[in-house]
Design a protein around this motif. Structure first.
Motif, short mmCIF file in Angstrom:
data_model
loop_
_atom_site.label_atom_id
_atom_site.label_comp_id
_atom_site.label_asym_id
_atom_site.label_seq_id
_atom_site.Cartn_x
_atom_site.Cartn_y
_atom_site.Cartn_z
N ARG A 286 124.99 -0.93 53.81
CA ARG A 286 125.84 -1.62 54.77
C ARG A 286 125.27 -1.57 56.19
NH1 ARG A 286 130.78 -3.08 53.05
NH2 ARG A 286 130.49 -4.49 54.80
N LEU A 287 124.44 -0.58 56.49
CA LEU A 287 123.85 -0.50 57.82
C LEU A 287 122.68 -1.46 57.98
CD1 LEU A 287 125.02 2.62 57.27
CD2 LEU A 287 124.06 2.90 59.55
N ALA A 288 122.01 -1.76 56.88
CA ALA A 288 120.90 -2.73 56.90
C ALA A 288 121.23 -3.85 55.92
CB ALA A 288 119.59 -2.04 56.52
N PRO A 289 122.09 -4.80 56.31
CA PRO A 289 122.48 -5.87 55.39
C PRO A 289 121.27 -6.72 55.00
CG PRO A 289 123.21 -6.35 57.61
CD PRO A 289 122.71 -4.94 57.63
N ARG A 290 121.41 -7.42 53.89
CA ARG A 290 120.29 -8.18 53.33
C ARG A 290 119.71 -9.18 54.34
NH1 ARG A 290 122.41 -9.91 48.81
NH2 ARG A 290 121.44 -8.30 47.52
N ALA A 291 120.57 -9.92 55.03
CA ALA A 291 120.06 -10.94 55.95
C ALA A 291 119.18 -10.32 57.03
CB ALA A 291 121.23 -11.71 56.58
N TRP A 292 119.59 -9.16 57.53
CA TRP A 292 118.81 -8.50 58.58
C TRP A 292 117.51 -7.93 58.00
CZ3 TRP A 292 116.71 -7.65 62.88
CH2 TRP A 292 116.19 -6.40 63.24
N ALA A 293 117.59 -7.27 56.85
CA ALA A 293 116.38 -6.70 56.25
C ALA A 293 115.36 -7.79 55.92
CB ALA A 293 116.75 -5.90 55.00
N GLU A 294 115.84 -8.93 55.44
CA GLU A 294 114.92 -10.04 55.17
C GLU A 294 114.32 -10.57 56.47
OE1 GLU A 294 117.29 -12.81 52.96
OE2 GLU A 294 116.62 -12.02 51.03
N GLN A 295 115.11 -10.58 57.53
CA GLN A 295 114.59 -11.03 58.81
C GLN A 295 113.48 -10.10 59.30
OE1 GLN A 295 117.55 -11.78 61.83
NE2 GLN A 295 116.06 -11.77 63.47
N VAL A 296 113.65 -8.79 59.07
CA VAL A 296 112.61 -7.83 59.43
C VAL A 296 111.31 -8.16 58.70
CG1 VAL A 296 111.91 -5.41 59.26
CG2 VAL A 296 114.22 -5.98 60.02
N ALA A 297 111.41 -8.40 57.38
CA ALA A 297 110.22 -8.75 56.60
C ALA A 297 109.59 -10.05 57.07
CB ALA A 297 110.59 -8.85 55.11
N ARG A 298 110.41 -10.94 57.57
CA ARG A 298 109.93 -12.24 58.04
C ARG A 298 109.21 -12.10 59.39
NH1 ARG A 298 114.69 -14.49 58.35
NH2 ARG A 298 114.69 -15.12 56.17
N MET A 299 109.63 -11.16 60.23
CA MET A 299 109.09 -11.08 61.58
C MET A 299 107.74 -10.40 61.65
SD MET A 299 112.31 -10.56 64.19
CE MET A 299 113.14 -9.25 63.28
N VAL A 300 107.41 -9.54 60.68
CA VAL A 300 106.08 -8.94 60.69
C VAL A 300 105.08 -9.96 60.12
CG1 VAL A 300 106.83 -6.55 60.60
CG2 VAL A 300 106.57 -7.81 58.48
N PRO A 301 103.87 -9.97 60.63
CA PRO A 301 102.91 -10.98 60.16
C PRO A 301 102.61 -10.91 58.67
CG PRO A 301 102.18 -10.00 62.23
CD PRO A 301 103.36 -9.19 61.77
N HIS A 302 102.61 -9.70 58.10
CA HIS A 302 102.27 -9.55 56.68
C HIS A 302 103.36 -8.72 56.00
CE1 HIS A 302 98.36 -11.10 57.84
NE2 HIS A 302 98.26 -10.16 58.75
N GLY A 303 104.54 -9.31 55.86
CA GLY A 303 105.68 -8.58 55.35
C GLY A 303 106.09 -9.00 53.95
N ARG A 304 106.61 -8.04 53.19
CA ARG A 304 107.19 -8.30 51.88
C ARG A 304 108.50 -7.53 51.80
NH1 ARG A 304 103.61 -10.89 48.59
NH2 ARG A 304 104.81 -10.42 46.72
N TYR A 305 109.36 -7.97 50.89
CA TYR A 305 110.71 -7.43 50.81
C TYR A 305 111.06 -7.06 49.37
CZ TYR A 305 115.85 -7.42 50.97
OH TYR A 305 117.17 -7.08 50.85
#
Length: 510
Positions: A198-217
């Protein structure tokens, strides 16, 4: 067998618990209130095939409390210095949990040559809930508290840290904007989230993976914020495979890419979009030249909302949004005197400031809700206010903040071309061509990222006027399942997103 030693930098001491041997070296960075014991299962698993350094950061676990509280940026520098002293000649795998993800991101961005890969487990802080109250509520909702092992470790660690140090570091955690750092993390990055976190909801965690140049989720099923405590073996497998260069999880598509829409579908949306725009242009004949008088009434504890239309638009374009905001209790006002919004962005921002200044700022402050070019004008106002106040971070809130007597808490922008629009080249009107990505003002506003934390960008899945999207690094980005540049203004999903954005800015300022 584990070995313990200290790393000192000034009066800041980090206790290192080392286990395993060989390559790679995993550096485990805990979250707020925790310590190296939180990593026990994961560390044991990783130590089977590598060297593990599990840390107690200054003031946590077995590490003594320093005289001053490091900012997250300083903690990242401290971690980088530790890695440089301990790495043994080759880059390491940085693994962070919760607040530790912020520190790991800082270290990886500051000293990329020291980092082979990065793992961010349950990244914080979700920009939509950047307050101690919301973080506390989400923690109470998280399934972590139903697991005895997690509770026992948590109680022990929190007692070691003590409430005084915990809350001092909490303030630093909430002040930090990981979203401003992530684009500079060049190492391959894996974002790991528990399915029920609940502290790291899916939409936010996916956004984190999206913002790094070489991210995976990747998600771990049936786990919450504590996923590496109760699923240590599973998480260790993900970390090891990521460190070996395997493709763990999946890439997260950039939200601005309309790949799911065919050319025919885009043409259909384009046509419907212009029909909607034509209807809104004619609506003023029926609805009158002045906004509804009821918009001026609302709850005094809520910020006042100022509506700012885009180019060639009058206030009635935003009528559906105004009705939704007023229905939720907000006082809504329209900024008059902007004409058709064809003047330059800087000139219009000055006019906007003068218009707002004529009325005293409400105690609860103001939030600008803008469409298209109106969002650029409002961002220019925030940038000018921050510069005038000598506030390079642009983060000082409310009436005493970066915009002084204006009392502007922030901006909710709908379908705004923050990076310009290449479609502007098709229009001869200079006021539209000023929205080209190469325009000097567009470039300047793009570089002015200090105020982005005070911006919520709302956009749809396809915008014919902004084909490259309205994603804004460092802002709170909300994608709604609607297509169109104008038609998005009338969608219920957009109204919900705007209400969420205004509420977020209110909570952030409070």
């Amino acid at each position: 067998m584990s070995r313990t030693r200290e790393f000192r930098r000034g009066d800041e001491v980090t206790v290192i618990t080392e286990s395993g041997a060989g390559r790679p070296t995993y550096v485990l960075v805990h979250g707020i209130g925790m310590g190296h014991r939180y990593w026990s299962d994961l560390a044991d698993e990783l130590a089977r095939e590598g060297r593990v350094l599990a840390l107690d950061l200054p003031g946590f676990g077995d590490a003594p409390e320093p005289a001053t509280t490091q900012t997250i940026t300083q903690s990242g520098s401290h971690l980088a210095a530790l890695v440089e002293a301990e790495w043994g000649g080759e880059p390491v795998v940085l693994v962070g949990h919760s607040m530790g993800t912020q520190i790991v991101a800082e270290a990886a961005a500051q000293r990329p040559e020291l980092v082979a890969s990065v793992v961010l487990i349950a990244p914080t802080v979700n920009p939509r809930e950047r307050s101690a109250l919301m973080q506390g509520l989400r923690l109470l909702e998280d399934p972590s508290l139903t697991r005895p092992k997690v509770v026992a470790l948590g109680i022990r660690s929190y007692l070691q840290a003590g409430p005084r140090w915990y809350f001092r570091k909490l303030r630093r955690m909430l002040d930090h904007r990981i979203e401003l750092v992530l684009p500079d993390v060049v190492a391959p990055t894996l974002v790991v989230r528990g399915e029920h976190d609940r502290l790291a909801p899916r939409a936010w965690a996916e956004q984190v993976a999206r913002m790094v140049p070489h991210g995976r989720y990747v998600e771990v099923a049936d786990r919450g914020h504590e996923t590496m405590v109760t699923a240590g073996e599973r998480v260790a497998d993900l970390v090891r495979r990521h460190a070996r260069g395997e493709h763990v999880g999946h890439e997260v598509a950039r939200v601005s890419e309309p790949q799911e829409l065919s050319a025919l579908a885009r043409g259909w949306w384009w046509a419907r979009d212009y029909v909607y725009a034509g209807v809104r242009q004619l609506a003023i004949v029926v609805e009158g030249w002045m906004p509804p008088a009821r918009w001026r009434s609302g709850r005094g504890d809520l910020p006042e909302v100022l509506l700012l239309p885009g180019i060639y638009e009058h206030w009635s374009f935003l009528r559906p949004l105004g009705d939704a905001l007023n229905g939720a209790g907000y006082r809504v006002r329209v900024v008059h005197g902007m004409g058709t919004n064809r003047r330059g962005i800087a000139d219009t921002a000055r006019r906007l400031g003068r218009a707002i200044e004529r009325r005293r700022a409400p105690d609860a402050g103001r939030v600008i809700v803008a469409h298209s070019k109106g969002g650029l004008v409002a961002k220019q106002l925030l940038v000018s206010g921050a510069d005038a106040a000598g506030d390079p971070d642009g983060a000082t809130p409310a009436a005493n903040g970066a915009n002084g007597v204006l009392g502007v808490l922030g901006l909710v922008a709908v379908a705004t071309p923050f990076a310009g629009s290449r479609m502007a080249r098709l229009i001869l009107d200079p006021s539209v061509r000023a929205l080209l990505p190469s325009d000097e003002t567009i470039v300047m506003l793009g570089r002015a990222a200090s105020v982005n934390a005070r911006i919520v960008s709302v956009f749809g899945r396809y915008d014919p006027h902004i084909p490259d999207g309205s994603m804004l690094d460092g802002a709170t980005n909300i994608r709604v399942p609607v297509a169109g540049h104008f038609r998005i203004l009338g969608a219920v999903e957009t109204h919900r997103a705007v209400l969420e954005g205004v509420g977020h800015l209110r909570d952030q300022a409070g």
